[in-house]
Design an enzyme around this catalytic site. Structure first.
Site, PDB file in Angstrom:
ATOM      1  N   ARG A 181       2.188   4.669 -17.206  1.00  0.00           N
ATOM      2  CA  ARG A 181       1.958   5.092 -15.824  1.00  0.00           C
ATOM      3  C   ARG A 181       3.240   5.714 -15.289  1.00  0.00           C
ATOM      4  O   ARG A 181       4.328   5.158 -15.462  1.00  0.00           O
ATOM      5  CB  ARG A 181       1.572   3.897 -14.953  1.00  0.00           C
ATOM      6  CG  ARG A 181       1.291   4.348 -13.525  1.00  0.00           C
ATOM      7  CD  ARG A 181       0.828   3.216 -12.663  1.00  0.00           C
ATOM      8  NE  ARG A 181       1.901   2.263 -12.405  1.00  0.00           N
ATOM      9  CZ  ARG A 181       1.735   1.157 -11.695  1.00  0.00           C
ATOM     10  NH1 ARG A 181       0.552   0.846 -11.213  1.00  0.00           N
ATOM     11  NH2 ARG A 181       2.731   0.336 -11.478  1.00  0.00           N
ATOM     12  N   ASN A 192      -5.122  -4.444  -7.321  1.00  0.00           N
ATOM     13  CA  ASN A 192      -4.113  -5.021  -6.408  1.00  0.00           C
ATOM     14  C   ASN A 192      -3.972  -4.160  -5.162  1.00  0.00           C
ATOM     15  O   ASN A 192      -3.986  -4.648  -4.038  1.00  0.00           O
ATOM     16  CB  ASN A 192      -2.752  -5.115  -7.103  1.00  0.00           C
ATOM     17  CG  ASN A 192      -2.831  -5.874  -8.398  1.00  0.00           C
ATOM     18  OD1 ASN A 192      -3.728  -6.684  -8.572  1.00  0.00           O
ATOM     19  ND2 ASN A 192      -1.916  -5.605  -9.312  1.00  0.00           N
ATOM     20  N   ASP A 193      -3.828  -2.864  -5.390  1.00  0.00           N
ATOM     21  CA  ASP A 193      -3.683  -1.971  -4.240  1.00  0.00           C
ATOM     22  C   ASP A 193      -5.030  -1.646  -3.613  1.00  0.00           C
ATOM     23  O   ASP A 193      -5.116  -1.475  -2.398  1.00  0.00           O
ATOM     24  CB  ASP A 193      -2.978  -0.678  -4.665  1.00  0.00           C
ATOM     25  CG  ASP A 193      -1.479  -0.880  -4.718  1.00  0.00           C
ATOM     26  OD1 ASP A 193      -0.939  -1.488  -3.771  1.00  0.00           O
ATOM     27  OD2 ASP A 193      -0.848  -0.461  -5.698  1.00  0.00           O
ATOM     28  N   HIS A 237       4.717  -7.676  -6.375  1.00  0.00           N
ATOM     29  CA  HIS A 237       5.258  -7.351  -7.694  1.00  0.00           C
ATOM     30  C   HIS A 237       6.171  -8.448  -8.226  1.00  0.00           C
ATOM     31  O   HIS A 237       6.303  -8.630  -9.431  1.00  0.00           O
ATOM     32  CB  HIS A 237       5.916  -5.977  -7.676  1.00  0.00           C
ATOM     33  CG  HIS A 237       4.901  -4.891  -7.698  1.00  0.00           C
ATOM     34  ND1 HIS A 237       4.384  -4.343  -6.556  1.00  0.00           N
ATOM     35  CD2 HIS A 237       4.228  -4.320  -8.738  1.00  0.00           C
ATOM     36  CE1 HIS A 237       3.454  -3.461  -6.879  1.00  0.00           C
ATOM     37  NE2 HIS A 237       3.337  -3.418  -8.191  1.00  0.00           N
ATOM     38  N   ARG A 286      -0.125  -6.823   0.450  1.00  0.00           N
ATOM     39  CA  ARG A 286      -0.214  -7.746  -0.691  1.00  0.00           C
ATOM     40  C   ARG A 286       1.034  -8.608  -0.851  1.00  0.00           C
ATOM     41  O   ARG A 286       1.020  -9.609  -1.570  1.00  0.00           O
ATOM     42  CB  ARG A 286      -0.494  -6.954  -1.983  1.00  0.00           C
ATOM     43  CG  ARG A 286       0.565  -5.929  -2.291  1.00  0.00           C
ATOM     44  CD  ARG A 286       0.129  -4.948  -3.363  1.00  0.00           C
ATOM     45  NE  ARG A 286       0.486  -5.370  -4.695  1.00  0.00           N
ATOM     46  CZ  ARG A 286       0.457  -4.572  -5.757  1.00  0.00           C
ATOM     47  NH1 ARG A 286       0.066  -3.311  -5.637  1.00  0.00           N
ATOM     48  NH2 ARG A 286       0.791  -5.021  -6.936  1.00  0.00           N
ATOM     49  N   GLU A 344      -6.894   3.303  -6.724  1.00  0.00           N
ATOM     50  CA  GLU A 344      -6.313   2.179  -5.979  1.00  0.00           C
ATOM     51  C   GLU A 344      -6.242   2.451  -4.479  1.00  0.00           C
ATOM     52  O   GLU A 344      -5.713   1.650  -3.723  1.00  0.00           O
ATOM     53  CB  GLU A 344      -4.951   1.775  -6.546  1.00  0.00           C
ATOM     54  CG  GLU A 344      -3.972   2.893  -6.750  1.00  0.00           C
ATOM     55  CD  GLU A 344      -2.693   2.443  -7.461  1.00  0.00           C
ATOM     56  OE1 GLU A 344      -2.484   1.239  -7.655  1.00  0.00           O
ATOM     57  OE2 GLU A 344      -1.891   3.327  -7.823  1.00  0.00           O
ATOM     58  N   CYS A 391      -6.882  -2.579 -14.330  1.00  0.00           N
ATOM     59  CA  CYS A 391      -5.558  -3.023 -14.754  1.00  0.00           C
ATOM     60  C   CYS A 391      -4.854  -3.829 -13.665  1.00  0.00           C
ATOM     61  O   CYS A 391      -3.704  -4.212 -13.818  1.00  0.00           O
ATOM     62  CB  CYS A 391      -4.688  -1.837 -15.174  1.00  0.00           C
ATOM     63  SG  CYS A 391      -4.349  -0.701 -13.833  1.00  0.00           S
ATOM     64  N   ARG A 394       4.204  -0.232 -16.695  1.00  0.00           N
ATOM     65  CA  ARG A 394       4.733   0.065 -15.350  1.00  0.00           C
ATOM     66  C   ARG A 394       6.131   0.669 -15.507  1.00  0.00           C
ATOM     67  O   ARG A 394       7.129  -0.036 -15.443  1.00  0.00           O
ATOM     68  CB  ARG A 394       4.803  -1.212 -14.516  1.00  0.00           C
ATOM     69  CG  ARG A 394       3.451  -1.747 -14.063  1.00  0.00           C
ATOM     70  CD  ARG A 394       3.632  -2.967 -13.150  1.00  0.00           C
ATOM     71  NE  ARG A 394       2.449  -3.279 -12.379  1.00  0.00           N
ATOM     72  CZ  ARG A 394       1.550  -4.216 -12.723  1.00  0.00           C
ATOM     73  NH1 ARG A 394       1.694  -4.908 -13.831  1.00  0.00           N
ATOM     74  NH2 ARG A 394       0.508  -4.447 -11.945  1.00  0.00           N
TER      75      ARG A 394
HETATM   76  C1  PEP Z   1      -2.716  -2.213  -8.973  1.00  0.00           C
HETATM   77  O1  PEP Z   1      -2.443  -1.755  -7.862  1.00  0.00           O
HETATM   78  O2  PEP Z   1      -3.713  -2.923  -9.180  1.00  0.00           O
HETATM   79  C2  PEP Z   1      -1.850  -1.933 -10.138  1.00  0.00           C
HETATM   80  C3  PEP Z   1      -2.196  -2.278 -11.348  1.00  0.00           C
HETATM   81  O3  PEP Z   1      -0.641  -1.372  -9.896  1.00  0.00           O
HETATM   82  P1  PEP Z   1       0.590  -2.166  -9.262  1.00  0.00           P
HETATM   83  O4  PEP Z   1       0.244  -3.620  -9.231  1.00  0.00           O
HETATM   84  O5  PEP Z   1       1.791  -1.904 -10.100  1.00  0.00           O
HETATM   85  O6  PEP Z   1       0.693  -1.566  -7.895  1.00  0.00           O
HETATM   86 MG    MG Z   2      -0.946  -0.220  -7.686  1.00  0.00          MG
END
Ligand code: PEP
Ligand code: MG
Length: 582
Positions: A350, A472-473, A206, A483, A449, A520, A313
């Site tokens: 979200r 991402n997750d 993040h 990550r 995710e 996203c 977010r």
């Molecule tokens: C993701 O996990 O791809 C996502 C968009 O949420 P975050 O990156 O805030 O975990």
């Molecule tokens: Mg996520």
């Protein structure tokens, strides 16, 4: 001597400037420039704070009980000696005079230099004095608090690009730190820094995500950068290659200066696409949405030509608040600012996703630190604290009375979580009705995710209007790769066949059922992935505003009729990365 440090490229472009080293514990120290005519007053502010600490220590010495341990008196002597040492004061004054740093910034810059000198000493006794120096510095910083101007992050006035010269007070500055939390990064949104380097962090940590949203060059996971780079070193940050060049020679500087100008030209070219409709060569309309962290980011979203917010977010409203979470009214005002800011375009809010690498400053759920990415995060945290969740849901539903709001739930995996969430949304509406407070309709979406969610699509589509794939997750949990951990960053692979299969199936199932689906995660803003995602049938992408025009450029050159069969082949191949180019 020139040397380079390799890390992970997270935000594009080249930054050239002097290094400002910031210890993680001192990130919240104010960084701003004073005006030349304020230099005298700033030095005076420093002296007053230092003298106050000297007085305090001397009083402690006088009041010390007779039977106090001898070491205590010796310690106070050491602190007083360090405090009155000329190297400290003259060094700090130097930063204020030559760089126009405010007193706190000047003090932490000088402390960093002195602390390193202590660290390099052979004598273990002297080496240990480092901790004393830090304590003395903290005391002075504490005294300075509240005595400065209210503005803590004044922007450097815009000046045309200049030749870089030593001793110049108006050169770009780049931040080098061991680690920065996402909340720290957010503090730097309005800062003077033109680039970032951190020792730790993965590409989709993040911290990296916020760095990307700042749209300035950044490298994370650069391991020992904060030890190798010294305060005030000249540094080049190559955010495309993930390289940091320290003390560059004039030839290297000229080369990167050229690359920097090329990058500026490229951005100017892309800016012309802002009003161009996002349509492929074969006439497919592609929705390009923005990811935001704060309501104020909607301005950048509109400037980039986003047709809505695909991911707000909301957890960034909850961070860095010393445990005082925003109440319903404060949240409602924030969501409303986002809705109003988008002028009638949809805003996907979200619900709070804290935990893992997005801690609140005060952990309210201590067990999470055991394995935060697998712990009480996002919807799990919300369902464990229904009062907090209901507060957020009421605030979002109230904001929905003022525009198009989509409500997005992160990290769902179980049917029971879905049903509890829906029950709480109904309860939040009921509570607002009872109070006679206006609220509006929302489209309801779930993040995909967790692999379990991607493998339970029928369950999800039974309850939700749309799905948003959080790559991402999804990558993190599919491949068991943290990550945020740079040591396994090489295994974090968006093109792993298993990841692509989960994404492809989610898109296909939504299409079959006529439900909305978007991506996203960071993959949506990566131009190297645009054609593949289009080929897999994706028609809605949500990304940082700074990435929208580059992705649109790809969209305009794509023909989905050709991309679809190619993407099917990539999906079936053993090594999708190798067959990425059609
Ligand atoms: C993701 O996990 O791809 C996502 C968009 O949420 P975050 O990156 O805030 O975990
Ligand atoms: Mg996520």
């Amino acid at each position: 001597m020139t040397f380079s440090i390799h890390g992970l490229a997270v935000a594009r472009g080249i930054a050239i400037g002097r290094a400002v080293l910031v210890a993680s514990s001192r990130v919240d120290v104010a960084h701003y420039f004073v005006k030349p005519e304020q230099v005298g007053a700033e030095i005076q502010r420093l002296r007053v704070a230092r003298d106050a600490v000297v007085d305090e220590l001397q009083r402690l010495q006088i009041d010390m009980p007779k039977d106090a341990p001898h070491e205590l008196a010796a310690l106070l002597d050491v602190h007083l000696m360090l405090l009155q040492d000329e190297e400290l004061t003259s060094g700090v004054v130097h930063w204020i005079k030559t760089r126009l740093y405010n007193a706190e910034w000047a003090l932490t810059s000088q402390l960093d230099i002195i602390v390193r000198q202590f660290e390099e000493m052979e004598d273990p006794y002297l080496r240990e004095r480092k901790a004393d120096m830090e304590q003395v510095g903290e005391r002075v910083l504490h005294c300075l608090k509240g005595t400065g101007p209210l503005v803590t992050q004044a922007k450097r006035p815009q000046r045309p690009q200049q030749e870089l010269q030593l001793g110049d007070t108006d050169v770009p500055l780049v931040l080098v730190a061991h680690d920065l939390s996402p909340a720290d990064m957010l503090q730097f949104k309005q800062s003077v820094f033109t680039g970032f380097v951190t020792d730790v962090g993965g590409k989709t940590s993040h911290t990296a995500i916020v760095a990307r949203s700042l749209d300035i060059p950044a490298v994370v996971g650069a391991r020992t950068a904060s030890q190798l780079v010294k305060q005030d070193d000249w540094v080049i940050i190559d955010g495309d290659a993930g390289v940091v060049i320290v003390d560059p020679s004039p030839i290297i500087l000229a080369d990167y200066g050229f690359k920097q100008r090329q990058g500026d030209l490229e951005r100017e070219r892309l800016a012309r696409l802002r009003h161009t409709p996002s349509v492929t060569l074969d006439g497919q309309k592609i929705e390009l949405l923005a990811n935001i962290e704060m309501p104020e980011d909607t301005a950048a979203a509109l400037t980039a030509g986003a047709v809505g917010v695909g991911l707000f977010r909301s957890e960034f409203l909850f961070m860095g608040r010393q445990g005082h979470l925003p109440d319903e009214e404060e949240q409602y005002q924030a969501y409303r600012r986002a809705v109003d800011g988008m002028n009638g375009l949809p805003v996907t809010i979200r619900t709070v996703d804290v935990g893992a690498d997005k801690p609140l400053d005060e952990s309210r759920h201590e067990a999470s630190h055991l394995n935060p990415a697998l712990g009480l995060r996002a919807i799990r945290w919300c369902l464990a604290d229904p009062a907090m969740f209901l507060t957020q849901l009421r605030a979002i539903l109230r904001a929905a009375a003022h525009g198009q709001v989509h409500l997005l739930i992160p990290m769902l995996a179980h049917g029971s979580e879905i049903r509890q969430t829906l029950a709480l949304i109904a309860q939040a509406r009921h509570e607002l009705d009872r109070r006679g407070v206006a609220h509006g309709p929302v489209r309801l979406g779930a993040m995909i995710e967790i692999p379990a969610a991607a493998l339970s699509l029928r369950l999800f589509l039974k309850y939700f209007d749309f799905l948003s794939i959080g790559t991402n997750d999804l990558i993190q949990y599919t491949l068991a790769i943290d990550r945020a951990d740079e040591s396994v960053a090489h295994l974090y692979d968006p093109l792993h066949p298993a990841v692509l299969r989960l994404i492809a199936d989610t898109i296909a199932e939504c299409q079959r059922q006529g439900k909305g689906v978007s991506v996203c995660g960071e993959m949506a803003g990566d131009v190297a992935m645009t054609r593949l995602l289009l080929g897999l049938g994706l028609r809605s992408f949500s990304m940082h505003p700074s990435q929208i025009l580059a992705v649109k450029h790809q969209v305009l050159r794509s023909d989905t009729r050709k991309l679809a069969p190619w993407a099917a082949q990539v999906l079936d191949s053993e090594d999708p990365a190798a067959s990425l180019n059609p």
